[in-house]
Write a protein that holds these residues in place. Structure first.
Motif, mmCIF file in Angstrom:
data_model
loop_
_atom_site.group_PDB
_atom_site.id
_atom_site.type_symbol
_atom_site.label_atom_id
_atom_site.label_comp_id
_atom_site.label_asym_id
_atom_site.label_seq_id
_atom_site.Cartn_x
_atom_site.Cartn_y
_atom_site.Cartn_z
ATOM 1 N N SER A 130 3.069 -4.594 119.157
ATOM 2 C CA SER A 130 4.154 -4.698 118.124
ATOM 3 C C SER A 130 4.571 -6.107 117.821
ATOM 4 O O SER A 130 5.353 -6.410 116.839
ATOM 5 C CB SER A 130 5.135 -3.904 118.567
ATOM 6 O OG SER A 130 4.782 -2.391 118.746
ATOM 7 N N THR A 131 4.488 -7.130 118.829
ATOM 8 C CA THR A 131 4.789 -8.504 118.582
ATOM 9 C C THR A 131 4.006 -9.303 118.137
ATOM 10 O O THR A 131 3.679 -9.665 117.148
ATOM 11 C CB THR A 131 5.694 -8.872 119.830
ATOM 12 O OG1 THR A 131 4.847 -8.689 121.123
ATOM 13 C CG2 THR A 131 7.102 -8.036 119.948
ATOM 14 N N VAL A 132 3.262 -9.905 119.196
ATOM 15 C CA VAL A 132 2.075 -10.839 119.121
ATOM 16 C C VAL A 132 1.008 -10.365 118.212
ATOM 17 O O VAL A 132 0.374 -10.850 117.408
ATOM 18 C CB VAL A 132 1.458 -11.275 120.483
ATOM 19 C CG1 VAL A 132 0.276 -12.192 120.283
ATOM 20 C CG2 VAL A 132 2.547 -12.027 121.268
ATOM 21 N N GLY A 133 0.732 -8.948 118.330
ATOM 22 C CA GLY A 133 -0.240 -8.360 117.569
ATOM 23 C C GLY A 133 -0.075 -8.422 116.202
ATOM 24 O O GLY A 133 -1.193 -8.404 115.109
ATOM 25 N N ILE A 155 -5.577 -3.834 119.969
ATOM 26 C CA ILE A 155 -5.303 -2.900 120.843
ATOM 27 C C ILE A 155 -6.430 -2.747 121.898
ATOM 28 O O ILE A 155 -5.664 -2.757 123.118
ATOM 29 C CB ILE A 155 -5.699 -1.543 119.911
ATOM 30 C CG1 ILE A 155 -4.713 -1.483 118.593
ATOM 31 C CG2 ILE A 155 -5.346 -0.298 120.756
ATOM 32 C CD1 ILE A 155 -5.164 -0.312 117.760
ATOM 33 N N SER A 156 -7.439 -3.179 122.013
ATOM 34 C CA SER A 156 -8.345 -3.250 123.075
ATOM 35 C C SER A 156 -7.723 -4.322 124.283
ATOM 36 O O SER A 156 -7.593 -4.137 125.260
ATOM 37 C CB SER A 156 -9.724 -3.616 122.691
ATOM 38 O OG SER A 156 -10.230 -2.898 121.811
ATOM 39 N N GLY A 157 -7.334 -5.549 123.589
ATOM 40 C CA GLY A 157 -6.794 -6.526 124.599
ATOM 41 C C GLY A 157 -5.341 -5.824 125.315
ATOM 42 O O GLY A 157 -5.202 -6.163 126.327
ATOM 43 N N ALA A 158 -4.407 -5.344 124.410
ATOM 44 C CA ALA A 158 -3.313 -4.922 124.984
ATOM 45 C C ALA A 158 -3.571 -3.834 125.967
ATOM 46 O O ALA A 158 -2.661 -3.575 126.682
ATOM 47 C CB ALA A 158 -2.400 -4.530 123.551
#
Length: 296
Positions: A130-133, A155-158
């Motif tokens: 929601s922020t860096v993404g 999403i995968s990294g998060a």
């Protein structure tokens, strides 16, 4: 509860509940609220037929709500954080910085790595997305990267960072339920998570090579629009540094979000001395609405 429900009966009821939810949301295209309320009503009706007292039903509802209160509160705070981060120029500043640091040829694996590190530091995949993404997705759109590929890397990294973080609610919950040490739990997850991380990184590296960057003029136009409508400066790093510092000190998520929101709001008023409290309230309630005229 005085009465007991068999495992077979519980699985049957759960399957029917999921079927009703799927039928309403997917089959009829309804908003989730109506199917959820329908399932709750049917579940209460079934419990009454099974002979459960109303007090027992209400106690179960209260326990379920109490468990969900903290996650719901965090989701509300994250929504506020996103709005004030955009208004304060934090996410636009991240985008501008990224335009100068990340090559389009290695953009997708870079997104995966950045989101993994941020998720690992703050222990929240949802906050990372929601922020860096958001900033990374905006950069990807400007660079001409396939949006689905960018979202997949984000999403995968998060999720990886959230899964392996000692600050993650879900990781702490899993270790508590299994009655094992938190860090032993994380070490055991590495046997499956690290190979998945390496495989995903290679996948994003090779798949990302097929994307071609948009013209430099297009990037320059977006950067000019961001600088025109937002305060883009190195001061935007303060809330991000604060978030990492809170994560390092293992400050709980709610306190971290509140402190970050207060700092971001202070930055908004410093940047715009005439900013009205009514506008801030609207920003928090409804989110940020762009009026830049730039669709990208």
């Amino acid at each position: 509860m005085n009465k007991q429900i068999s495992f077979k009966e519980a699985v049957t009821i759960l399957t029917l509940m999921l079927a009703v939810l799927g039928w309403g949301v997917i089959g009829f295209g309804l908003s989730p609220q109506i199917p959820v309320l329908t399932v709750i009503a049917l579940l209460i009706f079934w419990l009454q037929i099974r002979g459960f007292e109303w007090e027992e039903v209400m106690k179960g509802i209260s326990q379920g709500i109490s468990t969900a209160i903290v996650p719901i509160f965090i989701f509300l705070l994250i929504g506020t954080l996103i709005a004030v981060w955009i208004q304060a120029g934090i996410i636009p500043s991240l985008m501008v910085l990224g335009f100068h640091l990340i090559s389009s040829h290695f953009f997708v694996p870079s997104v995966f790595m950045v989101c993994s590190l941020v998720g690992l530091a703050i222990g929240s995949g949802f906050t990372t997305v929601s922020t860096v993404g958001i900033a990374l997705f905006g950069m990807g759109s400007t660079l001409g990267i396939n949006p689905a590929l960018t979202v997949g890397a984000i999403i995968s990294g998060a999720v990886f960072g959230d899964k392996m973080s000692p600050l993650s609610d879900s990781t702490n919950l899993a270790s508590a339920v299994a009655e094992t040490d938190l860090f032993d739990h994380i070490k055991n997850m590495m046997w499956s998570t690290i190979p998945a991380f390496i495989g995903s990184l290679l996948f994003f590296f090779f798949l990302g090579q097929s994307n071609k960057a948009t013209s430099l003029a297009g990037i320059a136009a977006v950067e000019s629009s961001l600088r025109q409508h937002f305060s883009v400066s190195f001061w935007a790093a303060l809330p991000i540094i604060l978030m990492f510092a809170c994560a390092w000190k293992k400050v709980p998520a709610i306190q971290t979000l509140f402190v970050n929101i207060f700092l971001s709001v202070a930055m908004i008023f410093v940047q715009n001395p005439g900013f009205k409290m009514q506008k801030l309230a609207t920003l928090i309630e409804s989110g940020y609405v762009s009026n830049s005229g730039n669709k990208t």
